[in-house]
Scaffold this active site. Structure first.
Site, PDB file in Angstrom:
ATOM      1  N   GLU A   1      58.538   1.808  -5.133  1.00 33.45           N
ATOM      2  CA  GLU A   1      57.587   2.917  -5.065  1.00 33.45           C
ATOM      3  C   GLU A   1      57.486   3.627  -6.421  1.00 33.45           C
ATOM      4  O   GLU A   1      56.390   3.823  -6.948  1.00 33.45           O
ATOM      5  CB  GLU A   1      58.061   3.912  -3.995  1.00 33.45           C
ATOM      6  CG  GLU A   1      57.203   5.149  -3.874  1.00 33.45           C
ATOM      7  CD  GLU A   1      55.830   4.817  -3.315  1.00 33.45           C
ATOM      8  OE1 GLU A   1      55.764   4.473  -2.133  1.00 33.45           O
ATOM      9  OE2 GLU A   1      54.830   4.886  -4.062  1.00 33.45           O
TER      10      GLU A   1
ATOM     11  N   ASP B   1      54.122   3.701  -8.850  1.00 34.43           N
ATOM     12  CA  ASP B   1      53.453   4.964  -9.171  1.00 34.43           C
ATOM     13  C   ASP B   1      53.406   5.203 -10.680  1.00 34.43           C
ATOM     14  O   ASP B   1      52.360   5.557 -11.231  1.00 34.43           O
ATOM     15  CB  ASP B   1      54.178   6.143  -8.501  1.00 34.43           C
ATOM     16  CG  ASP B   1      54.242   5.998  -6.985  1.00 34.43           C
ATOM     17  OD1 ASP B   1      53.535   5.133  -6.443  1.00 34.43           O
ATOM     18  OD2 ASP B   1      55.016   6.742  -6.352  1.00 34.43           O
TER      19      ASP B   1
ATOM     20  N   SER C   1      50.192   4.321  -1.218  1.00 35.65           N
ATOM     21  CA  SER C   1      51.039   4.604  -2.372  1.00 35.65           C
ATOM     22  C   SER C   1      50.410   4.168  -3.679  1.00 35.65           C
ATOM     23  O   SER C   1      50.677   4.747  -4.721  1.00 35.65           O
ATOM     24  CB  SER C   1      52.313   3.775  -2.273  1.00 35.65           C
ATOM     25  OG  SER C   1      53.301   4.499  -1.686  1.00 35.65           O
TER      26      SER C   1
END
Ligand SMILES: *[C@@H]1O[C@H](CO)[C@@H](O)[C@H](O)[C@H]1NC(C)=O
Ligand SMILES: *[C@@H]1O[C@H](CO)[C@@H](O)[C@H](O)[C@H]1NC(C)=O
Ligand SMILES: *[C@@H]1O[C@H](CO)[C@@H](O)[C@H](O)[C@H]1NC(C)=O
Ligand SMILES: *[C@@H]1O[C@H](CO)[C@@H](O)[C@H](O)[C@H]1NC(C)=O
Ligand SMILES: *[C@@H]1O[C@H](CO)[C@@H](O)[C@H](O)[C@H]1NC(C)=O
Length: 612
Positions: A301, A305, A519
């Site tokens: 994650e 990002d 996400s």
């Protein structure tokens, strides 16, 4: 940053501060039904230390909200005149009487100023106490509750009380009734052979034309693999050069021990953004957060990002906020543990800063119904404070369509949490907060809604005026009685916008992998917003700040500034979910961004939009 004081044994202090006030009548402040999916086990150890956070009411919040809407409304003559840190603090400060009465109550339990820490506006008081004292103060009993599916444990209660005379001087106290489980919104994650990309798409495959107002085209490979170039092509941002020196910054939040790896970032840059090689980002550690750089500790994650947000906006300076402290935890550890949802710790920290990135992306969320309403509202008010100061906040809308994405019925939350156990769609918080921008997901070229794109209607927050027109238009297209009782047609509707959300090529622990989820959409949309902010700052204009009033105004007046997504739906809770339609819909919002068009609009004098 606030200083954290250490709790001292109450027995000692109580000798000095024994005041009869603690024996007065109590009133139940909050009471919840036993939470689904959790089992109450043993009483909590009396000496286990918890960090109690006490929220004092913010009587002037409606004034802050009024300022926020004025400075965020492109038709208002105060557009862009954001508030200072001090102005915001004075608008969320509690009454002196509330501070005084709460102090008196704390002192009656031996807790004096030295034991307390306060937010800059003094609207939050935090104190570390053993369970035994918390039970006495709140006339309750804490238990260890075990999460059935994972075995994780938290120390909680289902009801708590405070002295009657404090009822209007305390808004909420946590951790008490909160049983939410924050999750990272990456729905799919596949290890991908590096060759796969080239094997599937011949190098000489003709580009795909994008049926958008920009009339551009993208590489054929973008239908299988999303790279920085694909996104710049899809969203009409090729060739725009943001400045490294105009004060613009972009921030990414990290929670749940997700670490953003700098070595992986270099591999990603070598693969997709060679001009950014050797550049890196600033890490800010909050509340015991870490950013372990061991390659094997890299988080999918956090890497997703940071790689895409910084890759899209290079050379804009990037910040990674890593916030520690998360529920659940092991209750046998007798060290102080903050077990509240860590958004609050992040807000606490960032609101105390003078210099905050103008664009911030978050890809973590909770099922709205698992967050106590009082807590959700207070955290949402915290996001409003950032908006008033000129910060744009993006949140992934969720990976479960109209549901929570759980395939296992034992884990599903598609039920009301009010004891009735009725079937209900599951919007996520914070995206359901009206002061943030919720980002849904698309896939493929031409873009269609991706099936997991989180969308729906809040059961906590009413629909804000800025989306009234767009959302009622959508609701009018639904056949009468559609999903009656499954959602709140008067609620804040999400998402606001969308972006690509699957097949992203990132580097993780030294290897290229393919990853998806809303996400991916949040940092992508945030990257575009940051480029818009860069264009504005370079022209001496203030940053965009709270985006939603602007987004819906542009959508109404110049709809081609967003690529409308009209194919796809977002199944969940055993239903096909909603359909992507012409105009706003609860799958992809108003659509994906056309940077070129948006830039022209936001770098003109926005007051002239009215005449478009
Ligand atoms: C992209 O992939 C999707 C799904 O496989 C397919 O339906 C679509 O036709 C492809 N687009 C192009 C332009 O080939
Ligand atoms: C990055 O650093 C290496 C080693 O110092 C250097 O050879 C290379 O040119 C640099 N690349 C860029 C894009 O600055
Ligand atoms: C980082 O993680 C590695 C592997 O788990 C561990 O050995 C190391 O001690 C950690 N480093 C820090 C600074 O915590
Ligand atoms: C609620 O309903 C679901 C589905 O019918 C069922 O599986 C579950 O056991 C029920 N829970 C309670 C607490 O009644
Ligand atoms: C979605 O579209 C299909 C096909 O037109 C239609 O049958 C269905 O009722 C629509 N669903 C909703 C929730 O409007």
């Amino acid at each position: 940053m606030r200083s954290l004081s250490v709790w001292v044994p109450v027995a000692l202090a109580a000798v000095v501060f024994a005041v009869p006030a603690k024996d007065c009548a109590h009133k139940v402040k909050e009471s919840v039904p036993p939470p689904r999916g959790w089992t109450k086990s043993a009483p909590a150890p009396a000496d286990h230390v918890i960090e109690l956070r006490i929220a004092l009411p913010q009587p002037k919040f409606s004034e802050l909200e009024k300022h926020l809407y004025e400075v965020s409304d492109p038709f208002h003559d105060r557009y862009g005149q954001h508030l200072s840190k001090e102005e915001v603090e004075s608008l969320v400060a509690p009454e002196a009487e509330s501070i005084h009465l709460v102090n008196e109550w704390l002192a009656s339990h031996g807790l004096i100023e030295d034991h307390l820490s306060r937010s800059p506006a003094k609207d939050w008081v935090t104190v570390k106490v053993p369970v035994s004292l918390a039970e006495e103060m709140l006339k309750t009993e804490y238990h260890v509750w075990t999460h059935d599916a994972t075995g994780d444990a938290v120390v909680r209660t289902t009801a708590y009380s405070i002295p009657e005379h404090l009822d209007s001087h305390v808004e909420l106290i946590q951790p008490t009734t909160m049983f939410s489980r924050m999750k990272s919104l990456k729905t799919s994650f596949r290890i991908n052979d590096a060759q796969e990309k080239t094997a599937l798409v011949p190098a000489d495959a003709p580009p795909i034309s994008v049926p958008s107002a920009s009339g551009g085209h993208v590489d054929a490979s973008c239908n299988q693999t999303i790279t920085i170039t694909c996104l710049l092509e899809l969203y009409n941002a090729v060739g725009f050069k943001p400045s490294a020196k105009n004060g613009n910054q972009i921030g990414i939040t990290g929670y749940l021990e997700q670490f953003a790896n700098k070595e992986d970032l270099q591999l990603f840059y070598a693969d997709q953004r060679p001009d950014a090689l050797n550049s890196s980002f600033k890490t800010i550690l909050i509340n015991g957060g870490l950013n372990n750089q061991t390659l094997s500790e890299a988080g999918a994650e956090a890497n997703l990002d940071t790689q895409f947000a910084y890759g899209l906006t290079f050379p804009t300076p990037g910040t990674f906020f890593s916030t520690g402290g998360r529920p659940p935890f092991k209750p046998d550890v007798l060290t102080p543990t903050n077990t509240n949802e860590p958004y609050l710790d992040w807000l606490d920290f960032v609101l105390a800063q003078k210099d905050i990135p103008q664009t911030i992306s978050t890809s973590y969320a909770d099922d709205e119904q698992t967050v106590p309403e009082s807590f959700a509202k207070r955290v949402c008010n915290g996001f409003a404070q950032l908006g008033a100061r000129g910060v744009s906040l993006m949140f992934s809308s969720g990976d479960g369509g109209v549901g929570d994405g759980e395939e296992d019925p034992a884990l599903q939350q598609c039920f009301t949490n009010d004891g009735r156990n009725a079937t209900r769609f599951v919007p996520l918080f914070p995206p359901a907060c009206p002061f943030v921008t919720a980002v849904g997901g698309t896939i493929h070229v031409p873009e269609t809604a991706v099936f997991f794109s989180g969308g729906g209607f809040s059961d906590v927050f009413p629909r804000p005026a800025y989306q009234e027109l767009a959302v009622t238009k959508f609701l009018d297209t639904l056949a009468p009685g559609t999903y009656k009782g499954l959602f709140n047609p008067n609620g804040r509707a999400i998402p606001d916008v969308a972006a690509q959300a699957d097949l992203f090529r990132i580097f993780l622990s030294g290897r290229p992998v393919s990853i998806g989820g809303t996400s991916a959409a949040a940092p992508t949309f945030s990257g575009i917003v940051s480029l818009l902010n860069s264009a504005r700052l370079s022209k001496g204009l203030p940053p965009l700040g709270f985006l939603n009033p602007l987004i819906y105004a542009i959508h109404a007046l110049e709809p081609t500034a967003f690529n409308d997504i009209t194919v796809g739906n977002n199944p969940g809770c055993g239903t096909p979910g909603f359909n992507a339609t012409k105009g706003w819909d609860p799958v992809t919002g108003v659509g994906t961004p056309n940077f070129g068009k948006l830039k022209d609009i936001v770098t003109l004098d926005l007051l002239h939009i009215a005449g478009l």
